[in-house]
Scaffold this active site. Structure first.
Site, PDB file in Angstrom:
ATOM      1  N   ASP A 281       0.865  -1.181   0.000  1.00 13.32           N
ATOM      2  CA  ASP A 281       0.000   0.000   0.000  1.00 13.32           C
ATOM      3  C   ASP A 281       0.904   1.235   0.000  1.00 13.32           C
ATOM      4  O   ASP A 281       2.095   1.131   0.346  1.00 13.32           O
ATOM      5  CB  ASP A 281      -0.876  -0.041   1.261  1.00 13.32           C
ATOM      6  CG  ASP A 281      -1.711   1.215   1.412  1.00 13.32           C
ATOM      7  OD1 ASP A 281      -2.326   1.643   0.416  1.00 13.32           O
ATOM      8  OD2 ASP A 281      -1.751   1.776   2.524  1.00 13.32           O
TER       9      ASP A 281
ATOM     10  N   ASP B  28      -1.380  -0.536   6.006  1.00 14.61           N
ATOM     11  CA  ASP B  28      -1.642   0.103   7.301  1.00 14.61           C
ATOM     12  C   ASP B  28      -3.127   0.037   7.667  1.00 14.61           C
ATOM     13  O   ASP B  28      -3.495   0.396   8.776  1.00 14.61           O
ATOM     14  CB  ASP B  28      -1.206   1.567   7.286  1.00 14.61           C
ATOM     15  CG  ASP B  28      -2.096   2.414   6.388  1.00 14.61           C
ATOM     16  OD1 ASP B  28      -2.294   2.027   5.220  1.00 14.61           O
ATOM     17  OD2 ASP B  28      -2.610   3.447   6.848  1.00 14.61           O
TER      18      ASP B  28
ATOM     19  N   ASP C  39      -0.199   5.252   0.760  1.00 13.27           N
ATOM     20  CA  ASP C  39      -0.462   6.222   1.838  1.00 13.27           C
ATOM     21  C   ASP C  39      -0.465   5.511   3.196  1.00 13.27           C
ATOM     22  O   ASP C  39      -1.200   4.542   3.385  1.00 13.27           O
ATOM     23  CB  ASP C  39      -1.837   6.892   1.643  1.00 13.27           C
ATOM     24  CG  ASP C  39      -1.849   7.885   0.501  1.00 13.27           C
ATOM     25  OD1 ASP C  39      -1.306   8.983   0.660  1.00 13.27           O
ATOM     26  OD2 ASP C  39      -2.390   7.530  -0.567  1.00 13.27           O
TER      27      ASP C  39
END
Lengths: 318, 318
Positions: free
Chosen positions: B32, B250, B34
């Site tokens: 991922d 995250d 961001d």
């Protein structure tokens, strides 16, 4: 208790004596407005005559709307203009009930309003401070908006979400940010999903509420139907006796479910959102929640009660 | 298959030989962006070194983002500027994947876009017609808007909903109206609920999607994580072997759940949305859906893998 409990009996299939008997099983009538009494500012055929006749026959009449865009005073004016014999005390509205909810709790902070002046004026009437209704659109780029234009008010103690044709990303961002404080109240006037119109679907308050629920990761207190809170004071003050109260509506998941939740008798009319075909699906469903949506009795539209109502009154049969 | 499967083992608790063994259990890495590699346009400390080191050690590197506001070309530029050694083919993005999804199906009507130019430019690249991104705010009163200003385009064959800082009531009304045609496709780029920032909560695409779902009374096809569709072509073309692929993220309900859905190994980093305290709750939960959110391994941030990665590479222990 209705002998027709959750059978969705079509009143047009009943005899005049049966209608008379049904009419004598309730003393109070609570009717939804949009889709039952009027649509787009026009009274539905015969609806005013039926409501006025019920009143003339001694029933207590209440008008109950999830529409958060109007004050009780505005709804009174509209109802009188359309020929309904009502009083302001007979109007149960979510904008008024939201203001009353906060007032009862001695709320003394400021309200962030996603909604129209129907809400802000009702807050004014009870002396609760609030943000303005109206446009609040994006200024600059996303980065500029967050760095320069977004101003959060530290005195906000509640977010109220109702119908707002100026719903926008800045409003969403502010609401979600205020609601990150667990002490900030989150109130939805109602959760009606949408208003289908010819060739058009108008989003309802429920769409705005779901958006805020999602980014705030919190569930709101819902003031409007089907939450029984909206009729709580009527019941507590013994103005109505639930088992001898008829709830009339066109949307089962608000009106009929309110009736179920409060122990009212229920009448679904087919002049608005839900139809007999919907009821047929709920009857077949294995989901117990769907069963709660089945009304006691049904009419294609409220005006069709008029002949039986007049005939029954004339006393020929009963 | 990871020996740490859904244990949320902290990699910092492992020895260098254990880390080396773990590193040799995967050939491909999908990360991922961001919250893992960068935040607000700044690379996270050590993240580029770790990704570049993994690449140098022979891993296939993919960057996978639900962010629908950027094209692959823009993401490539951003990644290179921040020091990541990536190629455009190594970028999996929802704006690109949405355009590819429609192209694969030979879509030849027009797309109504709730989103930014990230989406419209990717549609342009594959020759699919669309409405413009940008403001579409309320004109006049609600009645005037519906009677005069609202123009529906009969050639719309799909509604795409992504992140849109100009989200508005007119856009909602149009989307819900187009979607009342069951042949009109309903596509969500992703359903990330929100982006918490200091003193601020930014609504995510998921908030807009829920609003449209509610007024359209339809569920969308979701292109982004956790939908395995986003990695389908990589798997089908045998560019990656799922059991020997590590997914880094995250946000558990997108990144880790994608890993679960695709049979990848998973690494949660604590530099973004979800923390060890969230994992502790999912471990205690009796809801089987929550169990899917538990990662195999954990790191406070990706950069903290660097020392063990370098040491492991030097071969001292293994």
């Amino acid at each position: 208790m209705s002998i027709y409990k959750q059978t969705c009996t079509n009143l047009l299939d009943l005899s005049v004596p049966q209608i008379s008997s049904w009419l004598s099983s309730f003393d109070s009538v609570i009717s939804d407005c949009d889709g039952v009494l009027w649509i787009y500012g026009k009274a539905l055929n015969g609806a005013a005559d039926v409501m006025n006749q019920l009143k003339a026959q001694g029933k207590n009449i209440y008008f109950c709307t999830n529409n958060s865009t109007k004050t009780r005073a505005e709804l009174l004016t509209k109802g009188l203009e359309l020929g309904f014999q009502i009083t302001e005390e007979g109007i149960i509205s979510t904008a008024h009930a939201t203001a009353a909810y906060l007032k009862q709790r001695n709320f003394d902070k400021r309200v962030f309003v996603i909604g129209t002046e129907g809400i802000t004026q009702e807050l004014d009437f009870v002396g609760i401070r609030h943000t303005k209704a109206g446009p609040d659109y994006m200024q600059g780029t996303l980065g500029e908006f967050m760095a320069q234009h977004l101003k959060l008010d530290t005195d906000i103690g509640a977010v109220v979400v109702g119908f707002d044709e100026h719903f926008s990303f800045p409003k969403m961002t502010k609401a979600a940010s205020y609601l990150s404080d667990p002490n900030c109240l989150f109130i939805a006037t109602n959760t009606d999903e949408r208003f289908p119109m010819p060739n058009l679907v108008v989003p309802g308050s429920g769409s705005f509420v779901r958006a805020i629920e999602t980014c705030a990761e919190r569930a709101p207190i819902v003031i409007g139907k089907p939450n029984p809170a909206i009729c709580e004071s009527l019941i507590k003050q013994k103005k109505i006796n639930p088992s001898r109260t008829l709830m009339i509506g066109d949307r089962a998941n608000t009106d009929i479910l309110l009736g179920y939740n409060c122990g009212f008798q229920t009448l679904l009319v087919g002049s608005g959102i839900h139809q007999l075909s919907d009821v047929a699906q709920w009857k077949k469903s294995s989901n117990p929640e769907d069963k709660k949506l089945i009304p006691d009795v049904y009419l294609p539209s409220l005006g069709e009660l008029l002949p039986a109502l007049v005939e029954s009154q004339s006393g020929g049969s009963y």
